[in-house]
Design a protein around this motif. Structure first.
Motif, PDB file in Angstrom:
ATOM      1  N   ARG A  57       0.835  -1.206   0.000  1.00  0.00           N
ATOM      2  CA  ARG A  57       0.000   0.000   0.000  1.00  0.00           C
ATOM      3  C   ARG A  57       0.869   1.255   0.000  1.00  0.00           C
ATOM      4  O   ARG A  57       0.603   2.201  -0.757  1.00  0.00           O
ATOM      5  CB  ARG A  57      -0.917   0.011   1.230  1.00  0.00           C
ATOM      6  N   ARG A  86      -5.706  -8.988   1.413  1.00  0.00           N
ATOM      7  CA  ARG A  86      -5.492  -7.562   1.681  1.00  0.00           C
ATOM      8  C   ARG A  86      -4.646  -6.905   0.585  1.00  0.00           C
ATOM      9  O   ARG A  86      -4.864  -5.741   0.247  1.00  0.00           O
ATOM     10  CB  ARG A  86      -4.833  -7.379   3.049  1.00  0.00           C
ATOM     11  N   THR A  89      -6.972  -6.266  -2.269  1.00  0.00           N
ATOM     12  CA  THR A  89      -7.817  -5.117  -1.917  1.00  0.00           C
ATOM     13  C   THR A  89      -7.063  -3.810  -2.129  1.00  0.00           C
ATOM     14  O   THR A  89      -7.614  -2.832  -2.663  1.00  0.00           O
ATOM     15  CB  THR A  89      -8.287  -5.222  -0.457  1.00  0.00           C
ATOM     16  N   ALA A  90      -5.791  -3.775  -1.723  1.00  0.00           N
ATOM     17  CA  ALA A  90      -4.970  -2.563  -1.891  1.00  0.00           C
ATOM     18  C   ALA A  90      -4.834  -2.194  -3.362  1.00  0.00           C
ATOM     19  O   ALA A  90      -4.961  -1.022  -3.742  1.00  0.00           O
ATOM     20  CB  ALA A  90      -3.595  -2.770  -1.253  1.00  0.00           C
ATOM     21  N   ARG A  92      -6.815  -3.203  -5.972  1.00  0.00           N
ATOM     22  CA  ARG A  92      -8.104  -2.949  -6.624  1.00  0.00           C
ATOM     23  C   ARG A  92      -8.747  -1.650  -6.159  1.00  0.00           C
ATOM     24  O   ARG A  92      -9.623  -1.109  -6.844  1.00  0.00           O
ATOM     25  CB  ARG A  92      -9.049  -4.119  -6.360  1.00  0.00           C
ATOM     26  N   SER A  93      -8.320  -1.124  -5.008  1.00  0.00           N
ATOM     27  CA  SER A  93      -8.849   0.161  -4.557  1.00  0.00           C
ATOM     28  C   SER A  93      -8.285   1.322  -5.373  1.00  0.00           C
ATOM     29  O   SER A  93      -8.821   2.430  -5.336  1.00  0.00           O
ATOM     30  CB  SER A  93      -8.521   0.371  -3.073  1.00  0.00           C
ATOM     31  N   VAL A  94      -7.213   1.057  -6.142  1.00  0.00           N
ATOM     32  CA  VAL A  94      -6.549   2.106  -6.918  1.00  0.00           C
ATOM     33  C   VAL A  94      -6.664   1.853  -8.423  1.00  0.00           C
ATOM     34  O   VAL A  94      -6.877   2.783  -9.203  1.00  0.00           O
ATOM     35  CB  VAL A  94      -5.060   2.212  -6.513  1.00  0.00           C
ATOM     36  N   GLU A  96      -8.000  -0.141 -12.034  1.00  0.00           N
ATOM     37  CA  GLU A  96      -9.109  -0.827 -12.691  1.00  0.00           C
ATOM     38  C   GLU A  96      -8.675  -2.172 -13.256  1.00  0.00           C
ATOM     39  O   GLU A  96      -9.476  -3.114 -13.292  1.00  0.00           O
ATOM     40  CB  GLU A  96      -9.653   0.040 -13.833  1.00  0.00           C
TER      41      GLU A  96
END
Length: 297
Positions: A57, A86, A89-90, A92-94, A96
């Motif tokens: 992250r 996790r 998730t890190a 895919r939160s930024v 595409e």
């Protein structure tokens, strides 16, 4: 940022300064790969252990102008599946779209990470592995399925009245609480693989190959479940560390779409130059874990 905690204490109290020349070379190689793929690039060469997701992250956050896509150069012996969740998730939160490039190996939990991507790139010697999750036990990572399979084997023999004295003693030593943890890790691995394959890897699978039938979400989930069951079958692969190469993954049984970066000579040379220099640098500096972007070293 260097992970100095990964340098063995035997290397001395003073950390050696970063070799600026090698650092510059590695970052230039990373830039070249990013330009070819039109993506940000993150290299992760490490066991997948708690804390790695926080470093990932941080590495992503240091990139000033993020593209819509990221390419992850991944080399790992595997690790903890909860950490993989996790890390995904890190990313895919930024981003595409995620491409995972495997220049050598992405085993166990690393295979689950690779199969969370929209696109996987390998060469003829790259490999994934069975999705046998690992659990930390007595300070070491142990493959969960090894314990579960041993318990199930001994349990069957006990039901048949065929246990030897030594096997009876071994069965009594197995911790039921740990076995439950192992079962949950196995189920989590399968659930994540089904979720990510159907959501990302199969997102553009709209028609069947032979009959050109419309592909439904249920069909994607069923296909993902088949792949998860196959990669989670210890009877088939026999070993936690079994290497499953690109041709096997593409073959009639698994039928995964894998792109070969050997098909692009320029990209192939960029990846090989970067990875070989990085592995040499890590060996020389006695680094066990490394994350690299053009802003994070």
């Amino acid at each position: 940022m260097l992970d100095h905690s990964a340098i063995p204490s035997g290397s001395g109290d003073t950390v050696r300064p970063v070799d600026d020349h090698v650092k510059g070379q590695l970052t230039r190689h990373l830039d070249d790969i990013g330009a070819t793929l039109q993506a940000d690039v993150v290299a992760i060469v490490s066991p997948i252990v708690p804390g790695l997701e926080l470093r990932l992250r941080h590495a992503i956050e240091t990139l000033p102008c993020k593209r819509r896509s990221v390419a992850v150069i991944l080399d790992t012996p595997g690790g903890v599946v909860e950490v993989v969740e996790r890390m995904v998730t890190a990313l895919r939160s930024v981003y595409e779209e995620v491409t995972v490039i495997v220049p050598d190996r992405a085993m166990s939990a690393g295979t689950i990470f690779a199969l969370s991507a929209d696109r996987i790139m390998m060469d003829h010697l790259s490999c994934l592995g069975p999705i046998d999750p690992q659990i930390e036990r007595d300070g070491k990572l142990v493959p969960a399925l090894s314990y579960l399979n041993q318990f199930e084997r001994l349990n069957r023999k006990a039901q048949d009245g065929a246990l030897t004295t030594a096997e009876y003693a071994l069965l009594n030593k197995l911790d039921l609480g740990e076995l439950y943890q192992f079962e949950q890790a196995r189920e989590l691995s399968i659930d994540l693989l089904i979720k990510w394959l159907s959501q990302y890897k199969f997102k553009n699978w709209n028609a069947t190959e032979t009959r050109q039938l419309n592909v439904t979400e249920e069909m994607k989930i069923d296909r993902a479940r088949e792949i998860a069951a196959l990669l989670n079958d210890p009877e088939k692969w026999h070993s936690h560390g079994r290497a499953i190469d690109m041709n096997t993954l593409r073959g009639e049984e698994v039928k995964l779409k894998i792109d070969s970066f050997e098909d692009d000579p320029e990209l192939y040379e960029q990846i090989r130059d970067y990875f070989e220099l990085l592995k040499d640098y890590m060996h020389r500096e006695q680094l066990l874990s490394f994350i690299h972007t053009k802003e994070y070293f």
